[in-house]
Design a protein around this motif. Sequence first.
Motif, PDB file in Angstrom:
ATOM      1  N   MET A 253       4.260  -2.194 -16.366  1.00 32.62           N
ATOM      2  CA  MET A 253       3.760  -1.345 -17.448  1.00 32.62           C
ATOM      3  C   MET A 253       4.832  -1.155 -18.522  1.00 32.62           C
ATOM      4  O   MET A 253       6.004  -0.903 -18.197  1.00 32.62           O
ATOM      5  CB  MET A 253       3.322   0.016 -16.909  1.00 32.62           C
ATOM      6  CG  MET A 253       2.181  -0.064 -15.909  1.00 32.62           C
ATOM      7  SD  MET A 253       0.706  -0.797 -16.642  1.00 32.62           S
ATOM      8  CE  MET A 253      -0.338  -0.936 -15.175  1.00 32.62           C
ATOM      9  N   PRO A 254       4.455  -1.260 -19.793  1.00 29.28           N
ATOM     10  CA  PRO A 254       5.428  -1.041 -20.864  1.00 29.28           C
ATOM     11  C   PRO A 254       5.995   0.380 -20.818  1.00 29.28           C
ATOM     12  O   PRO A 254       5.318   1.312 -20.379  1.00 29.28           O
ATOM     13  CB  PRO A 254       4.608  -1.266 -22.138  1.00 29.28           C
ATOM     14  CG  PRO A 254       3.429  -2.066 -21.709  1.00 29.28           C
ATOM     15  CD  PRO A 254       3.129  -1.636 -20.311  1.00 29.28           C
ATOM     16  N   VAL A 255       7.234   0.525 -21.241  1.00 28.37           N
ATOM     17  CA  VAL A 255       7.876   1.840 -21.261  1.00 28.37           C
ATOM     18  C   VAL A 255       7.106   2.759 -22.211  1.00 28.37           C
ATOM     19  O   VAL A 255       6.769   2.381 -23.334  1.00 28.37           O
ATOM     20  CB  VAL A 255       9.342   1.714 -21.712  1.00 28.37           C
ATOM     21  CG1 VAL A 255       9.997   3.087 -21.792  1.00 28.37           C
ATOM     22  CG2 VAL A 255      10.106   0.807 -20.766  1.00 28.37           C
ATOM     23  N   GLY A 256       6.821   3.951 -21.719  1.00 26.40           N
ATOM     24  CA  GLY A 256       6.106   4.925 -22.548  1.00 26.40           C
ATOM     25  C   GLY A 256       4.600   4.863 -22.411  1.00 26.40           C
ATOM     26  O   GLY A 256       3.905   5.730 -22.944  1.00 26.40           O
ATOM     27  N   LYS A 257       4.096   3.849 -21.690  1.00 29.04           N
ATOM     28  CA  LYS A 257       2.647   3.735 -21.499  1.00 29.04           C
ATOM     29  C   LYS A 257       2.287   4.098 -20.073  1.00 29.04           C
ATOM     30  O   LYS A 257       2.863   3.558 -19.127  1.00 29.04           O
ATOM     31  CB  LYS A 257       2.171   2.317 -21.803  1.00 29.04           C
ATOM     32  CG  LYS A 257       0.675   2.124 -21.521  1.00 29.04           C
ATOM     33  CD  LYS A 257       0.245   0.679 -21.680  1.00 29.04           C
ATOM     34  CE  LYS A 257      -1.217   0.478 -21.299  1.00 29.04           C
ATOM     35  NZ  LYS A 257      -1.651  -0.932 -21.413  1.00 29.04           N
ATOM     36  N   MET A 258       1.347   5.020 -19.912  1.00 29.01           N
ATOM     37  CA  MET A 258       0.864   5.371 -18.575  1.00 29.01           C
ATOM     38  C   MET A 258      -0.248   4.407 -18.209  1.00 29.01           C
ATOM     39  O   MET A 258      -1.335   4.420 -18.798  1.00 29.01           O
ATOM     40  CB  MET A 258       0.352   6.815 -18.558  1.00 29.01           C
ATOM     41  CG  MET A 258       0.120   7.353 -17.155  1.00 29.01           C
ATOM     42  SD  MET A 258       1.676   7.464 -16.239  1.00 29.01           S
ATOM     43  CE  MET A 258       1.100   8.175 -14.698  1.00 29.01           C
ATOM     44  N   GLY A 259       0.035   3.527 -17.261  1.00 32.74           N
ATOM     45  CA  GLY A 259      -0.924   2.499 -16.906  1.00 32.74           C
ATOM     46  C   GLY A 259      -1.929   2.969 -15.871  1.00 32.74           C
ATOM     47  O   GLY A 259      -1.901   4.111 -15.406  1.00 32.74           O
ATOM     48  N   LEU A 260      -2.807   2.049 -15.501  1.00 36.11           N
ATOM     49  CA  LEU A 260      -3.847   2.341 -14.511  1.00 36.11           C
ATOM     50  C   LEU A 260      -3.919   1.165 -13.536  1.00 36.11           C
ATOM     51  O   LEU A 260      -4.016   0.004 -13.951  1.00 36.11           O
ATOM     52  CB  LEU A 260      -5.195   2.554 -15.181  1.00 36.11           C
ATOM     53  CG  LEU A 260      -6.369   2.880 -14.247  1.00 36.11           C
ATOM     54  CD1 LEU A 260      -6.125   4.203 -13.522  1.00 36.11           C
ATOM     55  CD2 LEU A 260      -7.675   2.943 -15.047  1.00 36.11           C
ATOM     56  N   ILE A 261      -3.862   1.472 -12.245  1.00 38.04           N
ATOM     57  CA  ILE A 261      -3.967   0.455 -11.200  1.00 38.04           C
ATOM     58  C   ILE A 261      -5.210   0.738 -10.372  1.00 38.04           C
ATOM     59  O   ILE A 261      -5.340   1.813  -9.788  1.00 38.04           O
ATOM     60  CB  ILE A 261      -2.714   0.460 -10.297  1.00 38.04           C
ATOM     61  CG1 ILE A 261      -1.466   0.189 -11.124  1.00 38.04           C
ATOM     62  CG2 ILE A 261      -2.856  -0.587  -9.196  1.00 38.04           C
ATOM     63  CD1 ILE A 261      -0.171   0.291 -10.323  1.00 38.04           C
ATOM     64  N   HIS A 262      -6.126  -0.200 -10.373  1.00 34.32           N
ATOM     65  CA  HIS A 262      -7.331  -0.119  -9.542  1.00 34.32           C
ATOM     66  C   HIS A 262      -7.100  -0.892  -8.245  1.00 34.32           C
ATOM     67  O   HIS A 262      -6.679  -2.053  -8.286  1.00 34.32           O
ATOM     68  CB  HIS A 262      -8.537  -0.715 -10.274  1.00 34.32           C
ATOM     69  CG  HIS A 262      -9.251   0.256 -11.147  1.00 34.32           C
ATOM     70  ND1 HIS A 262      -9.024   0.356 -12.504  1.00 34.32           N
ATOM     71  CD2 HIS A 262     -10.200   1.180 -10.859  1.00 34.32           C
ATOM     72  CE1 HIS A 262      -9.794   1.287 -13.029  1.00 34.32           C
ATOM     73  NE2 HIS A 262     -10.529   1.806 -12.045  1.00 34.32           N
ATOM     74  N   ILE A 263      -7.387  -0.272  -7.132  1.00 34.49           N
ATOM     75  CA  ILE A 263      -7.310  -0.961  -5.837  1.00 34.49           C
ATOM     76  C   ILE A 263      -8.696  -0.897  -5.205  1.00 34.49           C
ATOM     77  O   ILE A 263      -9.222   0.191  -4.952  1.00 34.49           O
ATOM     78  CB  ILE A 263      -6.257  -0.325  -4.909  1.00 34.49           C
ATOM     79  CG1 ILE A 263      -4.884  -0.356  -5.581  1.00 34.49           C
ATOM     80  CG2 ILE A 263      -6.227  -1.058  -3.571  1.00 34.49           C
ATOM     81  CD1 ILE A 263      -3.788   0.291  -4.765  1.00 34.49           C
ATOM     82  N   ARG A 264      -9.275  -2.061  -4.964  1.00 39.03           N
ATOM     83  CA  ARG A 264     -10.637  -2.145  -4.423  1.00 39.03           C
ATOM     84  C   ARG A 264     -10.618  -2.939  -3.120  1.00 39.03           C
ATOM     85  O   ARG A 264      -9.846  -3.885  -2.967  1.00 39.03           O
ATOM     86  CB  ARG A 264     -11.580  -2.832  -5.415  1.00 39.03           C
ATOM     87  CG  ARG A 264     -11.589  -2.212  -6.813  1.00 39.03           C
ATOM     88  CD  ARG A 264     -12.568  -2.960  -7.709  1.00 39.03           C
ATOM     89  NE  ARG A 264     -12.538  -2.449  -9.078  1.00 39.03           N
ATOM     90  CZ  ARG A 264     -11.755  -2.913 -10.032  1.00 39.03           C
ATOM     91  NH1 ARG A 264     -10.939  -3.934  -9.757  1.00 39.03           N
ATOM     92  NH2 ARG A 264     -11.774  -2.401 -11.238  1.00 39.03           N
ATOM     93  N   THR A 265     -11.481  -2.553  -2.208  1.00 36.35           N
ATOM     94  CA  THR A 265     -11.651  -3.307  -0.962  1.00 36.35           C
ATOM     95  C   THR A 265     -13.137  -3.505  -0.690  1.00 36.35           C
ATOM     96  O   THR A 265     -13.948  -2.618  -0.963  1.00 36.35           O
ATOM     97  CB  THR A 265     -11.004  -2.581   0.239  1.00 36.35           C
ATOM     98  OG1 THR A 265     -11.669  -1.328   0.442  1.00 36.35           O
ATOM     99  CG2 THR A 265      -9.527  -2.327   0.005  1.00 36.35           C
ATOM    100  N   HIS A 266     -13.471  -4.668  -0.178  1.00 37.56           N
ATOM    101  CA  HIS A 266     -14.854  -4.946   0.248  1.00 37.56           C
ATOM    102  C   HIS A 266     -14.809  -6.110   1.227  1.00 37.56           C
ATOM    103  O   HIS A 266     -13.764  -6.745   1.425  1.00 37.56           O
ATOM    104  CB  HIS A 266     -15.762  -5.259  -0.958  1.00 37.56           C
ATOM    105  CG  HIS A 266     -15.238  -6.350  -1.858  1.00 37.56           C
ATOM    106  ND1 HIS A 266     -15.674  -7.639  -1.786  1.00 37.56           N
ATOM    107  CD2 HIS A 266     -14.297  -6.315  -2.839  1.00 37.56           C
ATOM    108  CE1 HIS A 266     -15.053  -8.378  -2.694  1.00 37.56           C
ATOM    109  NE2 HIS A 266     -14.191  -7.605  -3.346  1.00 37.56           N
ATOM    110  N   CYS A 267     -15.941  -6.405   1.846  1.00 35.45           N
ATOM    111  CA  CYS A 267     -15.936  -7.428   2.893  1.00 35.45           C
ATOM    112  C   CYS A 267     -17.336  -7.995   3.094  1.00 35.45           C
ATOM    113  O   CYS A 267     -18.332  -7.462   2.588  1.00 35.45           O
ATOM    114  CB  CYS A 267     -15.417  -6.844   4.209  1.00 35.45           C
ATOM    115  SG  CYS A 267     -16.530  -5.622   4.953  1.00 35.45           S
TER     116      CYS A 267
END
Length: 361
Positions: free
Chosen positions: A266-280
């Motif tokens: 993530m760039p400095v100063g930017k609050m990023g978003l991480i999506h974690i998904r699971t399925h099967c």
Amino acid sequence: MFDPYWIPTPETTEPLLQSRDQAFITTWAKVRLGADLGWVRLQTDNALDSEDLSSLRQHTLLLSALSVLSGVIILGIFLWRAYFTVVKREHMFEVKLDETTQRLVQSEKLASLGELAAGVAHEINNPVGYVSSNLTTLQKYLAVYEKVLDAPEADSTAMAALKKKLNYAFIRDDLQNLMQETQEGVGRIKTIIQDLKDYARTNAAAHYVPADIHIGLKSTLNIARAQLKNRADVRLELGNLPLIDCAPSQIDQVFLNLIVNAAQAMPVGKMGLIHIRTHCNDKLAWIEVQDNGPGITPDVLKKIFDPFFTTKDPGTGTGLGLSVSQNIIQQHGGTLEAVSTVGVGSTFTITLPIKRNTAQG
């Protein structure tokens, strides 16, 4: 000239002459000792020659057959020894490779722990701080309890006045909250330490067990909390996964590598978003780690799984995280793939078989 058995000698300059008729094979050989002394004649019966020749041919054929047979036996022994030598060496190389791979995985894991050490220390320091503060307050409250308990016998009015003076009612109510907060702090410390122990533990291939990877994922997020702070928020979209045959700490190591990489991108100063998904489905489970960072250019994307390749500044990365992660997933019979769009973000997808194939070891 007067010998009745005299036989005319050949008139030729050749040193050897041979002729054959129906009865004999006649061979003339010139005798020379500085000068021509004469001829030696040798006559061989045709029938005897044929028998000798046939016997010679039989012996030659027998010797040839024995030579071929002995050659085949020697070649077979050589190939047998060579085969087992190669198999033995291949097995030895596989053992050495497995040992090296395990050491590499553990080395990269320890390097990750080194990077996380400061953040983990901070995470532990917070609950330790308020546990320490609560214990100080508890010590003061105990002093109040002692005063009340040690007060001389008096009527209820005097006791009530003493309790009011010491703020006894507030202390009694606050004591429960104080103990609850202290227990939560101690529990927080215990959880972090246990997560670290689980993460640092070495799992060999023989230690595959059915495991809930959601528990490992949440444990990993707990360890990586300091790395995520002020960098990215995490959103979980967890499906209904069954227990998966795996080495849990190795899968946690992959989770940690992907999550920390996403946060650090993530760039400095930017609050990023991480999506974690699971399925099967019935046979496979998928885990996706998606970020909205700057993305990865195509020329870099094709190298990210190469050992020691890194885009980080010198001294800030080993270049082994993604390489080791891919190796771990492949040992589990799965895949680790990445897609990325510059300016949009990257998605890393883990595919794992739910039931481990016993042929994989």
